[in-house]
Each structure stands twice: as C-alpha cells, then as structure tokens.
Design an enzyme around this catalytic site. Structure first.
Site, PDB file in Angstrom:
ATOM      1  N   ARG A   1       0.819  -1.214   0.000  1.00 34.28           N
ATOM      2  CA  ARG A   1       0.000   0.000   0.000  1.00 34.28           C
ATOM      3  C   ARG A   1       0.857   1.271   0.000  1.00 34.28           C
ATOM      4  NH1 ARG A   1      -1.933   1.383   4.747  1.00 34.28           N
ATOM      5  NH2 ARG A   1      -2.437  -0.762   5.319  1.00 34.28           N
TER       6      ARG A   1
ATOM      7  N   TYR B   1     -17.283  17.320 -14.172  1.00 34.75           N
ATOM      8  CA  TYR B   1     -17.631  15.921 -13.906  1.00 34.75           C
ATOM      9  C   TYR B   1     -18.545  15.830 -12.677  1.00 34.75           C
ATOM     10  CZ  TYR B   1     -17.150  10.915 -13.435  1.00 34.75           C
ATOM     11  OH  TYR B   1     -17.423   9.582 -13.350  1.00 34.75           O
TER      12      TYR B   1
ATOM     13  N   ASP C   1      -8.264  19.434 -12.985  1.00 34.07           N
ATOM     14  CA  ASP C   1      -8.586  18.098 -13.488  1.00 34.07           C
ATOM     15  C   ASP C   1      -8.196  18.053 -14.968  1.00 34.07           C
ATOM     16  OD1 ASP C   1      -9.883  15.865 -14.641  1.00 34.07           O
ATOM     17  OD2 ASP C   1     -11.479  15.898 -13.127  1.00 34.07           O
TER      18      ASP C   1
ATOM     19  N   LYS D   1      -9.536   7.050 -18.973  1.00 29.72           N
ATOM     20  CA  LYS D   1     -10.026   7.494 -20.278  1.00 29.72           C
ATOM     21  C   LYS D   1      -8.891   7.471 -21.301  1.00 29.72           C
ATOM     22  CE  LYS D   1     -13.560   8.412 -17.543  1.00 29.72           C
ATOM     23  NZ  LYS D   1     -13.698   9.703 -16.892  1.00 29.72           N
TER      24      LYS D   1
HETATM   25  C1  LIG Z   1     -14.111  10.093 -15.578  1.00 31.71           C
HETATM   26  C2  LIG Z   1     -13.726  11.378 -14.979  1.00 31.71           C
HETATM   27  C3  LIG Z   1     -13.366  11.452 -13.623  1.00 31.71           C
HETATM   28  C4  LIG Z   1     -13.403  10.250 -12.709  1.00 31.71           C
HETATM   29  O1  LIG Z   1     -12.471   9.282 -13.052  1.00 31.71           O
HETATM   30  P1  LIG Z   1     -12.643   7.724 -12.678  1.00 31.71           P
HETATM   31  O2  LIG Z   1     -11.378   7.109 -13.161  1.00 31.71           O
HETATM   32  O3  LIG Z   1     -13.866   7.245 -13.392  1.00 31.71           O
HETATM   33  O4  LIG Z   1     -12.819   7.647 -11.197  1.00 31.71           O
HETATM   34  C5  LIG Z   1     -12.968  12.673 -13.125  1.00 31.71           C
HETATM   35  N1  LIG Z   1     -12.950  13.775 -13.883  1.00 31.71           N
HETATM   36  C6  LIG Z   1     -13.296  13.743 -15.192  1.00 31.71           C
HETATM   37  C7  LIG Z   1     -13.247  14.999 -15.998  1.00 31.71           C
HETATM   38  C8  LIG Z   1     -13.710  12.547 -15.774  1.00 31.71           C
HETATM   39  O5  LIG Z   1     -14.072  12.527 -17.051  1.00 31.71           O
END
Ligand SMILES: *Cc1c(COP(=O)(O)O)cnc(C)c1O
Length: 342
Positions: free
Chosen positions: A25, A78, A146, A171
């Site tokens: 961890r 998001y 982000d 993504k």
């Molecule tokens: C998908 C997404 C998240 C969250 O990510 P996960 O890997 O699904 O937890 C956060 N911010 C944005 C802009 C996203 O598209």
C-alpha cells in the site's frame, strides 16, 4: 518492460533502512515507473497513482479542504466531483460553492481551494488556466486542475500555474477501455507528501497489474491522442454543416467560443466533440444506424463512442451527446456518421 511487481507485501528486506517497498500500500516498483512517466508528461516533480480518478480527486480534496475552508468546484464539470463535495465535504464543515467554469475567477475571490476542469466534461468549455492561476496565487488559494479530458498530451496545467493536477487515467491516457485508474501530479514537496500520506492511510491504491497496463498503454498514447484529435476536428467540421445537427462544440473549431483560449493553452484540442441533435430519440437512432459508433459512458478509447449526457442528469438538452473519437480511418467514420444521421 519488467512484469508487474506487486511489492514485497509479505517480505521485509533484512535491510531495515529500505523505505519504500515495505508493504504494497506504500509503493511498488511498477507504480514508481508509471509515476515517473506521468510526472514527466505533466511537467511535474512527482506523481502518485490512485485506484481511480475519483480516488485521486477525493484524496486531494481531503488533504486541502478542511473544516472552515471554502472550496470552489465546477458546476458544469464531472458530476460525481460535485456529488462528493456536497455529500461528504459540506457536512464536514467545508463551504462548497459550485461555479460555472466561465465564471471561475469571479467565484474564487475568497476561496481557499479552487478545483477547475478544462475542457469541461461534457460541455467542452475551456477555462483560462493562466488567468485563473494568477488570480488564485494573488489570493493565496490552491489551484487544482482536473486534466482528464485534455490529458498531458493536450495541455500541461502546472506550466500554466496550477498547484496540482488530478486526473482519471481510465479514459484517453490508458486508452483501451479496460481499466480504472487515476493520478495526482505536482511540484510542491509538502503538498505531494501530504497526498502520499493520505494515500497510505486511506488506501485508495491502484493494483500493480493496472499500473502496468497504464504504463504499457502510454507507449501509444501520443499516436492515439494525435489521431483522436484529428478525427475529432474532421468530424466537428462535418457535423457543423449537417442539417440534422443543431449545434457543435469543439475547441478546435475556429468559431467555437473556447477556441481563442484553447489555442493559447492547448497543444492539441483532444478527441471529444459535443453535438446537439433534436431529441434523445435522434441520438439513439444515430447509434443504431451506425456501424462504427458504440454507446458508452466512458471515453478516450480506440473506438468512437457516444454518450447522451442528460441520462446522467447533466444540465444539457435531451439531444446533447458527447462523442469520443477513436482511431478509425476518418473517411470510413465520416461516411458512416453521415449515413447514420440520415
Ligand atoms: C471520468 C472522470 C473522472 C473520474 O475518473 P474515474 O477514473 O472514473 O474515477 C474525473 N474527472 C473527469 C473529468 C472525468 O471525465
């Protein structure tokens, strides 16, 4: 590339000064390879991997947003980030303010922590990061960006003045729609140490195998992102002149409201296109009649996918869809979407 190494979960080195791999961890060699690559891509001193994008974002928010602090989150970003802030942080005594991305600076006047997302998911508005960073700096607020939709191949928020980058690697960055992962990147040692401490104690870690898959995927991320951006540009141009389309958003279109700022701060405009059709039924028909489009709420993979966002409660019209471009041959794709639009 070495196989995934899940750290010495059950073995301590007899060398008692060995600091990192005492337990899975805390760290492991596969994370560290991935973290070095992510830090380099983001232009950061260090990066930390997490089990998901939400794990990365919420860990940073737990470190920064304490009782009595004021946190700004995007009203048009998001949606689960807003949910977390409202359902978990607000009851802990954090003042949570939801602000439209276009008005982030105004909303951030007396904020302690500002979370920005650009281009926003799903509306694809672009926040002027340099301006927002200067604004936050002059007021002593911490700016967290982000970077999921743009990826570090599209923009480097730290070089524009952000204090921390948070992102989902689920993504475009991993790009094969087969894992969930996230990361934090930054160059303030105390901040990154606090985030590492939070990860160790709360435990929202990435499995070694997923870390290895992300690392393997990074080798083709440049090619994929370049192709997705080219495909998105071509599709956006076609959609804009199609009679069945009400409106199109893509930061790469010269007349898009985001184009000027996007051109200043983005190296590539990315693989996401926003399109508004007449109705929910029109979006369903588009996917049904197409041979190439798939329905999917995740994005950034190698196949072009469509997500009708009103189904998730985003404040967009019923016929609004976010299209994530894959790496298909663009002529095939344009021909397919044209016939599917009817
Ligand atoms: C998908 C997404 C998240 C969250 O990510 P996960 O890997 O699904 O937890 C956060 N911010 C944005 C802009 C996203 O598209």
């Amino acid at each position: 590339m070495p196989s995934p190494v899940p750290a010495a979960a059950y073995h301590l080195s007899p060398d008692e000064t060995e600091a990192l791999d005492f337990y899975g961890r805390n760290s492991n060699p596969t994370w560290r390879r991935l973290e070095a690559a992510l830090a380099e891509l983001e232009g950061a001193a260090t990066a930390l991997t997490f089990g998901s994008g939400m794990a990365a974002i919420t860990s940073v928010l737990r470190v920064l947003a304490k009782r009595g602090t004021k946190l700004i989150v995007p009203a048009d970003g998001y949606y689960q980030v807003r949910r977390y802030a409202a359902e978990y942080l607000a009851p802990q005594g954090v003042t949570v303010v939801e602000a439209a991305s276009a008005a982030m600076c105004d909303a951030s006047k007396d904020a302690d922590v500002v979370l920005a997302e650009t281009p926003t998911n799903p509306g694809l508005d672009v926040v002027d990061l340099h301006q927002l960073a200067m604004h936050c700096r002059s007021r002593g607020a911490t700016l967290v960006v982000d970077n999921t939709t743009a990826t570090p191949l599209g923009q480097q928020p730290l070089s524009l003045g952000a204090d921390l980058v948070v992102a989902s690697a689920t993504k475009g960055l991993s790009g094969h729609s087969d894992l969930v992962a996230g990361y934090v990147a930054g160059s303030h040692p105390e901040l990154m140490e606090a985030v590492a401490r939070e990860r160790l104690l709360a435990g929202p870690i990435l499995g070694a195998f997923e870390a290895w898959l992300v690392l393997r995927g990074l080798g083709s991320a440049g090619l994929r992102f370049e192709r997705q951006s080219q495909n998105a540009q071509a599709l956006a141009v076609m959609l804009r002149s199609h009679p069945a389309v009400r409106s199109v958003r893509y930061p790469g279109l010269p007349d898009d409201p985001s184009h000027r700022i996007a051109s200043q701060q983005m190296k590539r405009f990315g693989g996401l296109v926003g399109v508004e059709l007449d109705s929910a039924e029109a979006v369903h028909a588009l996917v049904q009649r197409s041979a190439l489009l798939i329905s999917s709420t995740s994005f950034g993979g190698i196949h072009t996918s469509v997500d009708r966002r009103a189904r998730w409660g985003d404040s967009v019209s019923e016929g609004f869809a976010r299209i994530s471009l894959g790496i298909e041959d663009i002529d095939d794709l344009i021909a397919d979407v044209e016939q599917a639009l009817g």
